[in-house]
Every structure is written in structure tokens, then in C-alpha cells.
Write a protein that holds these residues in place. Structure first.
Motif, PDB file in Angstrom:
ATOM      1  N   LYS A 150       5.916  18.083  -4.460  1.00  0.00           N
ATOM      2  CA  LYS A 150       4.511  17.655  -4.373  1.00  0.00           C
ATOM      3  C   LYS A 150       3.586  18.823  -4.720  1.00  0.00           C
ATOM      4  N   ALA A 151       3.870  19.977  -4.112  1.00  0.00           N
ATOM      5  CA  ALA A 151       3.028  21.151  -4.321  1.00  0.00           C
ATOM      6  C   ALA A 151       3.057  21.576  -5.784  1.00  0.00           C
ATOM      7  N   LYS A 152       4.249  21.495  -6.379  1.00  0.00           N
ATOM      8  CA  LYS A 152       4.375  21.916  -7.772  1.00  0.00           C
ATOM      9  C   LYS A 152       3.589  20.987  -8.696  1.00  0.00           C
ATOM     10  N   SER A 153       3.761  19.686  -8.520  1.00  0.00           N
ATOM     11  CA  SER A 153       3.067  18.781  -9.437  1.00  0.00           C
ATOM     12  C   SER A 153       1.559  18.861  -9.225  1.00  0.00           C
ATOM     13  N   GLU A 154       1.155  19.084  -7.961  1.00  0.00           N
ATOM     14  CA  GLU A 154      -0.278  19.241  -7.703  1.00  0.00           C
ATOM     15  C   GLU A 154      -0.799  20.511  -8.391  1.00  0.00           C
ATOM     16  N   ALA A 171     -13.327  11.949  -3.431  1.00  0.00           N
ATOM     17  CA  ALA A 171     -12.585  13.033  -4.068  1.00  0.00           C
ATOM     18  C   ALA A 171     -11.302  12.488  -4.699  1.00  0.00           C
ATOM     19  N   HIS A 172     -10.612  11.590  -3.966  1.00  0.00           N
ATOM     20  CA  HIS A 172      -9.388  10.998  -4.504  1.00  0.00           C
ATOM     21  C   HIS A 172      -9.670  10.169  -5.753  1.00  0.00           C
ATOM     22  N   ALA A 173     -10.767   9.461  -5.726  1.00  0.00           N
ATOM     23  CA  ALA A 173     -11.108   8.649  -6.888  1.00  0.00           C
ATOM     24  C   ALA A 173     -11.298   9.545  -8.110  1.00  0.00           C
ATOM     25  N   ALA A 174     -11.942  10.701  -7.907  1.00  0.00           N
ATOM     26  CA  ALA A 174     -12.161  11.625  -9.017  1.00  0.00           C
ATOM     27  C   ALA A 174     -10.833  12.133  -9.573  1.00  0.00           C
ATOM     28  N   ILE A 175      -9.926  12.498  -8.654  1.00  0.00           N
ATOM     29  CA  ILE A 175      -8.610  12.998  -9.095  1.00  0.00           C
ATOM     30  C   ILE A 175      -7.847  11.899  -9.817  1.00  0.00           C
ATOM     31  N   ARG A 231       0.842  -1.189   0.000  1.00  0.00           N
ATOM     32  CA  ARG A 231       0.000   0.000   0.000  1.00  0.00           C
ATOM     33  C   ARG A 231       0.878   1.240   0.000  1.00  0.00           C
ATOM     34  N   THR A 232       0.564   2.174  -0.887  1.00  0.00           N
ATOM     35  CA  THR A 232       1.245   3.474  -0.866  1.00  0.00           C
ATOM     36  C   THR A 232       0.190   4.572  -0.831  1.00  0.00           C
ATOM     37  N   ASP A 233       0.626   5.754  -0.433  1.00  0.00           N
ATOM     38  CA  ASP A 233      -0.258   6.918  -0.424  1.00  0.00           C
ATOM     39  C   ASP A 233       0.362   8.038  -1.237  1.00  0.00           C
ATOM     40  N   ARG A 234       0.752   7.708  -2.447  1.00  0.00           N
ATOM     41  CA  ARG A 234       1.447   8.683  -3.292  1.00  0.00           C
ATOM     42  C   ARG A 234       0.527   9.805  -3.759  1.00  0.00           C
ATOM     43  N   LEU A 235      -0.782   9.562  -3.688  1.00  0.00           N
ATOM     44  CA  LEU A 235      -1.706  10.550  -4.239  1.00  0.00           C
ATOM     45  C   LEU A 235      -2.251  11.508  -3.193  1.00  0.00           C
ATOM     46  N   LEU A 236      -1.751  11.418  -1.942  1.00  0.00           N
ATOM     47  CA  LEU A 236      -2.222  12.369  -0.924  1.00  0.00           C
ATOM     48  C   LEU A 236      -1.949  13.791  -1.392  1.00  0.00           C
ATOM     49  N   THR A 237      -2.877  14.699  -1.078  1.00  0.00           N
ATOM     50  CA  THR A 237      -2.681  16.089  -1.471  1.00  0.00           C
ATOM     51  C   THR A 237      -1.741  16.769  -0.471  1.00  0.00           C
ATOM     52  N   LYS A 264     -11.954  22.757 -17.614  1.00  0.00           N
ATOM     53  CA  LYS A 264     -12.441  21.649 -18.465  1.00  0.00           C
ATOM     54  C   LYS A 264     -13.642  20.999 -17.779  1.00  0.00           C
ATOM     55  N   PRO A 265     -14.827  21.137 -18.380  1.00  0.00           N
ATOM     56  CA  PRO A 265     -16.048  20.634 -17.734  1.00  0.00           C
ATOM     57  C   PRO A 265     -15.947  19.149 -17.384  1.00  0.00           C
ATOM     58  N   GLU A 266     -15.275  18.356 -18.250  1.00  0.00           N
ATOM     59  CA  GLU A 266     -15.219  16.908 -17.986  1.00  0.00           C
ATOM     60  C   GLU A 266     -14.408  16.595 -16.735  1.00  0.00           C
ATOM     61  N   TYR A 267     -13.601  17.563 -16.264  1.00  0.00           N
ATOM     62  CA  TYR A 267     -12.823  17.340 -15.050  1.00  0.00           C
ATOM     63  C   TYR A 267     -13.271  18.229 -13.891  1.00  0.00           C
ATOM     64  N   ALA A 268     -14.496  18.732 -13.998  1.00  0.00           N
ATOM     65  CA  ALA A 268     -14.995  19.649 -12.965  1.00  0.00           C
ATOM     66  C   ALA A 268     -14.989  18.988 -11.582  1.00  0.00           C
ATOM     67  N   VAL A 269     -15.404  17.721 -11.528  1.00  0.00           N
ATOM     68  CA  VAL A 269     -15.454  17.026 -10.233  1.00  0.00           C
ATOM     69  C   VAL A 269     -14.050  16.864  -9.660  1.00  0.00           C
ATOM     70  N   ALA A 270     -13.130  16.452 -10.519  1.00  0.00           N
ATOM     71  CA  ALA A 270     -11.744  16.289 -10.069  1.00  0.00           C
ATOM     72  C   ALA A 270     -11.177  17.625  -9.619  1.00  0.00           C
ATOM     73  N   SER A 271     -11.498  18.657 -10.361  1.00  0.00           N
ATOM     74  CA  SER A 271     -10.976  19.985 -10.061  1.00  0.00           C
ATOM     75  C   SER A 271     -11.448  20.473  -8.683  1.00  0.00           C
ATOM     76  N   ALA A 272     -12.726  20.187  -8.409  1.00  0.00           N
ATOM     77  CA  ALA A 272     -13.283  20.620  -7.117  1.00  0.00           C
ATOM     78  C   ALA A 272     -12.845  19.713  -5.965  1.00  0.00           C
ATOM     79  N   ALA A 273     -12.326  18.536  -6.319  1.00  0.00           N
ATOM     80  CA  ALA A 273     -12.028  17.534  -5.286  1.00  0.00           C
ATOM     81  C   ALA A 273     -10.969  18.008  -4.297  1.00  0.00           C
ATOM     82  N   TYR A 274     -10.025  18.802  -4.775  1.00  0.00           N
ATOM     83  CA  TYR A 274      -8.944  19.256  -3.875  1.00  0.00           C
ATOM     84  C   TYR A 274      -9.490  20.038  -2.686  1.00  0.00           C
ATOM     85  N   ASP A 275     -10.429  20.960  -2.981  1.00  0.00           N
ATOM     86  CA  ASP A 275     -10.991  21.735  -1.880  1.00  0.00           C
ATOM     87  C   ASP A 275     -11.861  20.861  -0.977  1.00  0.00           C
TER      88      ASP A 275
END
Lengths: 692, 692
Positions: B331-335, B529-533, B255-261, B345-356
Motif C-alpha cells: 500500500k505504502a509503495k503504490s501510494e 480529498a479522496h475525491a481529488a485523488i 462497499r470497499t475502502d481500497r483507496l484509504l491512505t 504537475k499543476p493539474e494535480y496540485a489538489v490531489a497531490s495536497a490531498a494526502y496531507d
């Protein structure tokens, strides 16, 4: 702790100390005659007290002892004598570790810088001191006038008696007593066991009970090159003490804080101790894990580690005591009662207001303590190197100032110890320095927050580990010659110096100095408030109370008595068979290994002879080596420790579980005769005189 | 860490992983061909990959391994085999401690419940899974439809191939792949060294380097009562790996947590890890000090203590990694870069909002985490007894509910493990229970405040120690019969039970359940939210990225390479002479003592033969036992640990100091031949076949 035993404590607290408990570190000129009479039916006579007083010895290195033969033989603890043992030893002769015995007078070794004091008389000079202070002068003038009066009294007394004369401030200024001592400076080493048996069980058994320590050391006092002849010495008890016996402790408790207010105690319980314990445990794990990586690491960190463990145990014990709600409730009650007695009396207006002043000061302290400890207390920069860098930086700024305006560690009076520390060539290890500095920088960032402006500047864009390695690998402060040169080059050179650790100290200095000033001001406010309360207390109850400990001679009393812990009975005394059993169950591995002599002589020892015992005496650090005597004034044991629950005695007396821990007189004789085969010395103890 | 070496890391982070670093736990059906070609000029062919894949073995008990002979010989770590070793042993035959060797096939012992899986193929079934979800349905219906589709795919595949078939969710739902495995359940023990040499250096050297561990264990896979004949197995390299060699690791990172914000990582760095570390260090000191008081204490607390030390080291390493500002900056830069690509991009609206959404949920978690950990996490009540009391209490309330509405540990699926835990007769020690409960009640009071209403009720007017002793001495939950009876008596009996610990659990339960609900809701929000991202990331970069670890087969690559620490070079490999030197410098004391065989055979060993080595491979827990192979696909070593800096790999790849740690192939052969004198087994490894 056993909590089904709590009821007696409630009773004891409710009825007040005098009636039931064995509380008190009493002044010899105000002994607890009524309390002892009431509880034990025993009469303290003037002759009995005078004899015990003059048989008691103060070790100025920080402990207690007593005369035990007319030929000047003095007994104290091995750990009180440790410093002297080390100083008279050499690389080849490690007396501290291996022990020592002078079979003949000519073999007794003179200790390097040991001074013993024996109290001869106490005189109340309160009126004299107070009379010297002109009416209506300010605090500073009063302080000067008081100091002058005290010095004059001391100097007159010395001239007229030839005795060391100290005016002792008691009840925080409520009373001033003149103590006159005989001074002895020719003190010679007679006997010491191996440290292994003196501190048997090491850190694991430190502050614990049951115990099996022969923590003794014997000296002989000389005058004019000959053993001193004393008339006051303690006769060795034939049978020693047993469970239930009334016994007395005559020694020099160093410092207590019995007068702290409830708000101060709550602050210790809820804020100060938890922080200190968190840091101690963190450092213990850090240094221990590092120590276990190599024998060399272990050697380098050994002293640090033992110091941390000892403090951690002591703090944990005190903290647990503060969590006792009964203790806190009794504190709150007596404080409330006393404040009620002060209320509305104009002569006690200052004392009455003092409680709120303390609370307010405590609040200011609470708000600033964390930053203060991290910055000024160096908790955020823990390393020898940072301490040196800061001293160098501040020496540059402070030394040009008038003496009275300097930070106290840079005053003329402190010059010698400052330079001793600055120019010491004791080894400082790069790897250990990086380890502790990295961890403390992490603590700094954790506690103040990674986004804190000062933290960001301190870390300078690096991780704590990277920053610590960078600082330690590049600083020059570990070079004694560099330190000497910079110190001697003066303020301008220091100001221009860009050593990375000195720059770090400089970066932190403005806020750190501000915090120090703020905290010192609050401490001064609290001290003045305490003095007002203490004086009021003395004025109202002087005859029935004892002052906080002052490293002067005090009398405690108590019962030889076991206690209950987690539903189990801990008996009052241990015996020799227990020592061998403990060694066996611990596979004779350090710190539970027996010295060779003890293994060899096992069969000749009386297995049921008592070795250590516990009692309800009110003691604290400084009491180490105090004689325990029975009602006949005979030597029945020697204090060497308190158990974990006793660590709360700093703040309040407790007798449910808190116990003094002593070596038993019978165990001492048995070991001397059967293990060490030093018959003449044992005979001297048993008969009170040396065979010539 | 050496921080003058930081520049390469900045470069590596700036240029992106593909160009410079050896980052990645790659899928076998999306291997990093270009990256390896670009950096090392080596071509990954399909045949090469297929051979390595089919030679790799998953230990379902939680580790990795590989076939190393055509006769079904499998090598893994001693610590992966430990559970099996213990289960086939007995009181008389402690194989875990003493080691094992089956000289003949008939002596090979079948392991009790060991299942090995060997991956045969991977099929992308994303389209199939997604097609099964009707358009426009809600989250719950979608979840059910997806689960159904996955089960159908698995079942069809099993029917048609006879292979274990698992649909694996990758990229948190961005992709679904069908993994088909050959299953082996007849696995027999062939060889194990003594635990002493497998885990040489114990806790002090755990996660450290240089190392000297022979952490291996050999099994043989049987089918139909005979050793399985495999065509895919790893040939033993003649020379093994040396500094600078490109090598590959084929194993099962758990298990890794590479996608943590960044906000989640900051929370871990600033809040979660400091709290966990404070508690771990506190417990380590508590239990260690207690352990040192007696051999019996040490025995009772041994497992707990090792677990705590292991966690503390791992957390400390991870925490130090998070304090690396370069890692956080990258991490901050790539995020930031990725969010910029999503923006507008409307198709990524959910992913875009997921960070907040994640940040908001994290804030709620941050506000409640302390109480949650203390109450629901039992940090304030640490003891086996409280855990049992709570389970009994909750079983009463939960079991009458419909299965779907219960707390998950009371579901029908969990019934067996619940009852196993509830009715286990493993010993629970009263004294250790009082110790840990008292300390955790103190923690509770410290953290929530002595005046907190719940704390006051929990302590019930007693000190933490008194309360703990009271609860532990009076509870009946340590009695298995009592637990069984109460559990079987049902909800009313439980509600009426007034055992003091059950009452305590009841007192805490309302707030504790509320906190759990709140935290689970926030976790669910974050997960969605992570799944969306993750899905957006897969859609945009799928071909160039690898998913978080899932305990399925992955390929990592890297260089055999030493590193710098505090200005010192740590070489890439250790040799046998280093082992003997370490034993000598540590006085051959545990955990640095050498097994008798190793002392006896010292003179016959090649002192310069490599024993362990480090590399830049991207690994994590679950990779234990993974084979390390060279470009020819030959076995050159076996992963058994990562060093302290590697503990940050949970969150991000790092190659300045983070290193995988392996046993060297040459060292394995040398030990088998010269120390264990098991020539036939060594020959089988060297030749890839067994002599019959």
C-alpha cells in the motif's frame, strides 16, 4: 444491585463496623464479644469458642471443614475434596465425576497426600519475638534475628507438646501468635456426590444466587489405623438456619487486602482491573470461539477456558465493588481519620510518612505496569512454549549464580518445582499454542504500539499470526528430551542455543529483567510501608480490629438474609423444588442436567426442604467448607461460595448485597437419605455417632 | 495463516495486480480483458459479457443472484432470501427455519416487498454531467448543478426506455455512468432448505473453511401474473468447477475502502479496530454469560449476541489482515509511486495536497474519536432505552428547525423511519437494559477516567450498576404511549420533561453535538480529498483500474484453489461425506445438528459429490448469491461467504489465503434430488426449462 437499599450501608459505614455491620474475620483469641452482644444480645463464652475452635478443621490443600461426629467424620466441600477424589480414582473409577460412598469402614479409601490440622491453642509470642531483635540493627539483621526466634519458638513448642507449632505473623508484624495444631495425615474418603450436583449450574451459576448445589464431601480421620475419637465435634442442628438467624462461620480465610490505601484501590479500579478484565475477556472469546469449532478443540481448551471464566467473574465482581463510591468514600474517611491520629506523634512518624511512600511507589508501578505485564508477565507471549523457552534460557544464566542471588524461581528451594514444570510431559497443542501466541503478540503490538522498537524486533517483519506460526512450528521446546538435555548441558550450551523461541526470550530478557527488578523494589517499599501502618494500627486499636486473612482460623458472624437486586428480592434460601425447576427451565442440558439418581428419586424428596442459603458473613477464598453454626454451636450449614457482590470483600466489608453462600444442613440430610439412600451416614450426622 | 507461502504475495504485489493476481471488481464496460488473456489465455468477448450481465440479478434488499432457467427461476442465498422467507411465513409456518417448496406454480408465494433489478446497459455520461456545471462556481453550487444533471439524465432515460435508470458515481466523481435496469417486483418463493443446513455450523463455522452449507434459495420472477420468459439465463454446468479452473463471479459488491491512505489504514489498525474489538469482546462475554443463566435470557439476547459475534469475527479477520506488513508495505509503495507521478504537475496540485489533508483530518479524528464514540456513538450508554430517550430529546429540538438545518435523522426524508423506530412496540427487557447500560457506563468511566467532570455528572455519585438500575427502573421511555405523547407535544414539552434518561441525554447533549459536528467536518474534508485523488487516479489510469464497490454489477475472476493454514493444506472443495463427519464429530449438537431429512436420506446421497468450494475471486459483502460461472458461462456455483483472511479485502486484495466460499452446482442438484426429492425443480435447473 438494588440501590434504593443504599442508605443502611451509609449508616453502617458512618457508625463504624462494630456497631452495625457484621464485619470481621476475627481471631479466636480476640473475638468480637462486644459487637455481637450489642447487635444480637448474644454472649460469646470461652467454652463455646473453645468447642467451635477444636471442631474446626483446616485442609492444608487450601480449604476448611469441621468434625461432625465423635467418630472422626469431617465434612468439607466437594471442591475442596476434588483433588483428593481425583487422586484416589482411576480411569475406570472417576469418583470426582460419579461420586463415592463407603458403605462399610473397610471401604473407606485413604487419601494420597491430604493433611488436616485442628487448632488446639493460641499464644501471643509478640514480646518474645521482638525481644530477640537486638536494638539498632539494620533491616536484614532484624529479619534474620526474627526468623531465628520464630523457628526456636516453634521448635520448642513442638518438643514440649508434640503439636504442629506455627508462629503466625499478624497485622503485618504488629503481632506474632503461636498456633498449635493437632495434625492428621490418615484421612479417608467416606462420601462424595456427583460433581454435576456438587457444582450444579457450572460456570453460568458460579458466584451467582439463587443456587442449588450439594457441594459437600465427607472424610473420616484415622489415627493408628482406627477412626479417631473426638470430643469436640459439631452437633447437627435439628432444624437448621432460617432467615434472620444469627450464625457463625469458623474457617480459614486465605488472604485479604483490607489495608490497601485509597491510592492503591484507585489504581486497581482505574488501571489494573480494567487491563486484566480486557485481557481475560479477549482470551475468553478467543478460546471459546476456537473451542466451538470442534469437540477436540473443546477438550484441549476446557481447563484454560474454565479458569479464565472463573477469574473473569471474580475480577468483574471485585471491580464493580470498587466502583461503589460509598465504599471508596468510607475507605477514604477512615484513612483520613487514622492519619489525623498519627499526625505529629513522633512514635508514629514512619507510619505517618508511609502513605506518601505508598503513593509514590504506586505511581512508579503505574508507569511501568503495562510493559511489565506484557514482557515479564508474558502477557505478550501467552503460550506454554514461550514459558518453557524462557525457563530454559534463565536456568542457564541463573543456576551458576550463588543461591541467594538468583531469581527466586531458580533457587535451590524451588529446584524441584522448576524441574517438575520443565520436564512435565503433559501435552502441549501446536494449534492452541499458535492461537494464543498470535493473539498475545497482537496485544503486545496494540498496547506498546506497532512502531515500538522492541515490538518491531519481536515481530521480525511478520504479522503476529505469521510470527506465532513460525515460532511454534519451528521451536523444539515442546520436546521433553530437548528440554532435559539443554537444561543439563549448562550455561554455555544455553547461551549458544538458537531455538527461535529461546532467541525470542533472549531478545526480551534485558528489559524484562530490568522491569522485574524495578517492580520488586516498589513492592518491597510498599510492603515495608504497610507494615509500619499496620503496626501503628495494632498499637492504637489492636483490641478492636482483626488482621488481614492469613489462612489461619477466624470467626465471622452474620445473619441469614436475602437481598435486593435490580428491584427484585432474592430470598435467603432455596429449596429442592427450585433445583428441579431450574433443570426444567434449562432443558436439563449441561451444566444444568440432573444426575440420574436425582431424576429417579425426585418423588421421594421433600420439595420444600431448604437446599442453599445466604448470609452476611465476612468470608473469602479459603473459607470453602467452613461450618456455619447457630448460637448453640450446632451445624446448620457449610460455606461453599460467595455471590458476585461478595467479591469486593477482598478489599472491604459490604453487607447490602455481598453474601456468603452455604449448603443447608437439612438439605444435606434429605439428599443423603432420599437420593443417595445412605441411611447409616445420615444417621451418623444426625446423632453424632456411628452405629457399630 | 501459513507464512511460508508469503513469497508469491510479495511477487504479486511487486509485479502489480494485472500480471499475476486475480484482483479486481471490474466494471462490465471496462472488463479486465488483457489481464485474463495474459494469465489464463481466455478471451472475454462482448457476447459472453452481455449474456452474463443480463443473467445477473440484483436483490435490492442487499444481495445478488442469477437467472437459471428460461422460465424466470432465480437462485440466490438462503441468507439473502431470509427476510422474504420470514415475511411470507407465520407463527404456524416458519419457512425460514423449516424450509419451503412449491410443488406447483400455484403454490409459489409472492414475496412482500422484494425488488429485483437486471442490468441492461451501461452508458458513460461523465461528459454530460460535468458539462452541466458552470465554470468557476463554488462547491455547493457545483453539487446542486451536478445533482440536477444526474436527475435529468435519469428521468430522460426512464421516459425513453421505461427502464429503471440510475446515474452511478464511480471513482468518487471521476466518472458517472448511467445504469439501466429491468425491474421486477412480482417475485415468488419456490424453494428454501432448512436454515439449519443453509447456515450449517452457525457462528462457530461462520467465515471459516472447510464448510458444508447449502446456502441457497430459489425464486421465480413473474410479470403480468405469469412467469417471465428470459433469453439470458445461466445454463447449469454438467460437472461444475474443480481445483485449478478459471471461474468468474458476477455480482454486486456493496462497499470497499481500497483507496484509504496508509495513514488511514494505520489508524484503523492501531486505534479504531483495537477499540472496536475490545468493546465487541467485552459485550460478547457480558451477553453470553447472561444468556447462559437462563433459557429466557438466551432467547432475549439471541439476536444481539449473534450480531456481536458476527461483527467480532469480521473485525478480527480484517484487523489481522491489516497486521500483514507486506500488505501495508505494498500500500505504502503504490501510494508513494502515485504521489511521485502527481508531484510538480499543476493539474494535480489538489490531489497531490490531498494526502496531507487526509493525514491532518485523521489526526483530529484520532484525538476525538474515543469521546465521540462513547458520547455521540452511545458506546457509554448502550441500551435501547437511552437511544429512545435521546431521539425524543433531539426530536424536540430539531423538528422546529428548517429541514436543511436539522441533524439528518430528523429530516423530513427520515421522518418515517424515525417514527417507526420511536413508536415500535418491540419488547425491551428491563434486565437486559440494566445489564448493558451498567457495563457501558463502566466503560465510559474506565475510558474517560473516573475523575472526568462529565463522567462524574453522568454517574451522579453512584456506581455504574446502581446508576443503570436507577435510570432503567425509573424511566418512562419504554412506554410507547409516553413516547408518542411526548413526541407529539412538541419542543416545549420535551424541554420540560424530567424523565431521568431524557435528563441524562440532555446532560450529554452539548458536548455530544459538538463532537459530531467536529467529526462530520473532518469526514467531509477527507471525502473531498479522496475525491481529488480518485479523480486523478482515474485520469491517469482509468482504463487499467476498477472503482471502489458501489453495489452495482461487477465482474471478478479467479481460480478454484485451496490454501495453506498453520502448515496444513485446506483443499479447494468439500464433499457430502465431510458434512456427515462434521455432524458426527460434533455429536450432532446445535449448530451442527442435521435436519431430519438429511439424516434419513444419508444412504441415498453420493458421498463424494462436492458441496462447497473456495476460489481467489475478489468479493465483498453484497456478493452474497452471486453466480460463479466457468469459461463457457455456465453456472458452477454460488457465492455465500468469504473465509476469515478474506475480510481484509475491504482494504486490499490478497490471494495467499483470502478465499471466496461457494456452494457447488453439483451439490445443489444432488441435495435437491436425493434429500428434498424435488425432481422437477432439479430438472428445471439441469435443463434450463420447466416441464409443463
Amino acid at each position: 444491585m438494588n440501590w434504593r437499599m443504599m442508605t443502611p450501608l451509609i449508616a453502617s459505614l458512618a457508625l463504624g463496623p462494630a456497631a452495625v455491620s457484621d464485619e470481621g474475620m476475627w481471631l479466636y483469641n480476640n473475638p468480637p464479644r462486644e459487637q455481637i452482644k450489642a447487635k444480637y444480645g448474644f454472649e460469646l463464652t470461652d467454652a463455646w469458642l473453645d468447642h467451635l475452635m477444636k471442631s474446626s478443621v483446616r485442609f492444608n490443600s487450601g480449604g476448611s471443614g469441621s468434625f461432625v461426629s465423635e467418630d472422626g467424620l469431617v465434612i468439607s466441600n466437594h471442591h475442596v475434596g476434588a483433588d483428593a477424589l481425583q487422586k484416589v480414582g482411576s480411569k475406570e473409577k472417576d469418583y470426582l465425576k460419579e461420586g463415592f460412598y463407603a458403605a462399610q469402614a473397610s471401604e473407606e479409601i485413604r487419601c494420597v497426600d491430604l493433611e488436616l490440622n485442628v487448632l488446639q491453642s493460641i499464644e501471643d509470642v509478640t514480646a518474645k519475638v521482638n525481644a530477640a531483635i537486638p536494638a539498632g540493627v539494620g533491616a536484614e539483621a532484624a529479619f534474620k534475628a526474627r526468623l531465628k526466634a520464630m523457628l526456636e519458638i516453634e521448635s520448642e513448642s513442638f518438643k514440649s507438646t508434640g503439636l504442629r507449632s506455627d508462629v503466625v505473623t499478624l497485622y503485618q508484624g504488629g503481632a506474632y501468635h503461636l498456633y498449635r495444631f493437632k495434625r492428621y495425615t490418615d484421612v479417608r474418603l467416606v462420601f462424595a456426590p456427583e460433581q454435576q450436583i456438587a457444582f450444579y449450574g457450572g460456570d453460568p451459576d458460579n458466584f451467582e444466587y439463587p443456587r442449588f448445589d450439594l457441594d459437600i464431601c465427607l472424610f473420616r480421620v484415622y489415627e493408628d489405623g482406627k477412626p479417631v475419637k473426638v470430643t469436640n465435634y459439631l452437633k447437627w442442628s435439628k432444624n437448621g438456619a432460617k432467615e434472620g438467624d444469627l450464625t457463625f462461620v469458623s474457617g480459614h480465610p486465605g488472604r485479604t487486602d483490607r489495608l490497601l490505601t485509597t491510592t492503591e484501590l484507585e489504581y486497581l479500579r482505574d488501571t489494573a482491573f480494567p487491563y486484566q478484565l480486557e485481557r481475560l475477556k479477549r482470551r475468553e472469546v478467543l478460546i471459546r470461539a476456537w473451542s466451538e469449532r470442534s469437540a477436540e478443540n473443546a477438550r484441549r481448551a476446557k481447563e484454560d477456558l474454565f479458569g479464565i471464566q472463573n477469574s473473569r467473574k471474580a475480577r468483574d465482581g471485585g471491580h464493580a465493588g470498587l466502583y461503589d463510591p460509598l465504599l471508596m468514600a468510607s475507605k477514604a474517611k477512615s484513612e483520613g481519620d487514622f492519619r489525623a491520629r498519627l499526625a505529629g506523634k513522633p512514635e508514629y512518624a514512619v507510619a505517618s510518612a508511609a502513605y506518601d511512600r505508598i503513593t509514590q511507589a504506586q505511581e512508579v508501578i503505574g508507569k511501568n505496569a503495562l510493559r511489565y505485564r506484557l514482557l515479564e508477565g508474558e502477557n505478550g507471549f501467552t503460550s506454554e512454549s514461550f514459558a518453557l523457552a524462557r525457563r530454559l534460557l534463565r536456568a542457564g544464566a541463573e543456576r551458576p549464580k550463588p543461591n541467594g542471588e538468583r531469581l527466586r524461581e531458580f533457587s535451590e528451594a524451588s529446584k524441584q518445582s522448576l524441574e517438575l514444570a520443565l520436564f512435565s510431559d503433559k501435552p502441549i497443542y501446536e494449534d492452541l499454542e499458535i492461537l494464543t501466541l498470535a493473539d498475545s503478540l497482537t496485544l503486545l503490538a496494540e498496547k506498546l504500539g506497532y512502531q515500538d522498537a522492541l515490538v518491531a524486533k519481536v515481530l521480525a517483519g511478520k504479522s503476529p499470526r505469521a510470527r506465532a506460526a513460525d515460532l511454534i512450528l519451528h521451536t523444539k521446546v515442546r520436546d521433553v528430551a530437548f528440554r532435559k538435555k539443554l537444561y543439563e548441558s549448562g550455561a554455555d550450551a544455553v547461551a549458544a542455543e538458537n531455538d527461535p523461541l529461546i532467541e525470542l526470550a533472549r531478545l526480551v530478557d534485558p528489559e524484562s529483567r530490568d522491569l522485574r527488578k524495578l517492580m520488586e523494589t516498589q513492592d518491597e517499599i510498599k510492603q515495608q510501608a504497610h507494615a509500619a501502618i499496620s503496626k501503628a494500627q495494632f498499637a492504637l486499636d489492636g483490641a478492636n480490629t482483626y488482621p488481614d486473612a492469613t489462612f489461619t482460623l477466624r470467626l465471622s458472624y452474620g445473619t441469614v438474609k436475602g437481598y435486593q437486586e435490580n428491584g427484585k428480592s432474592i430470598p435467603a434460601n432455596t429449596v429442592f423444588s427450585g433445583l428441579y425447576q431450574r433443570a426444567k427451565e434449562m432443558d436439563n442440558k449441561p451444566p444444568f442436567d440432573l444426575p440420574a439418581r436425582w431424576q429417579k428419586q425426585k418423588s421421594s424428596l421433600g420439595m420444600d426442604v431448604p437446599l442453599n442459603f445466604v448470609g452476611t458473613h465476612d468470608i473469602i477464598g479459603g473459607n470453602s467448607g467452613s461450618p456455619v453454626v447457630n448460637t448453640q454451636g450446632e451445624f446448620v450449614g457449610i460455606i461453599f461460595d460467595g455471590n458476585l457482590p461478595s467479591l469486593v470483600l477482598d478489599f472491604a466489608y459490604e453487607d447490602v448485597q455481598a453474601r456468603s453462600v452455604s449448603v443447608h444442613s437439612a438439605g444435606i440430610l434429605e439428599a443423603l437419605r432420599k437420593v443417595y439412600r445412605v441411611g447409616p451416614l445420615a444417621d451418623e450426622l444426625a446423632t453424632g455417632k456411628r452405629k457399630h
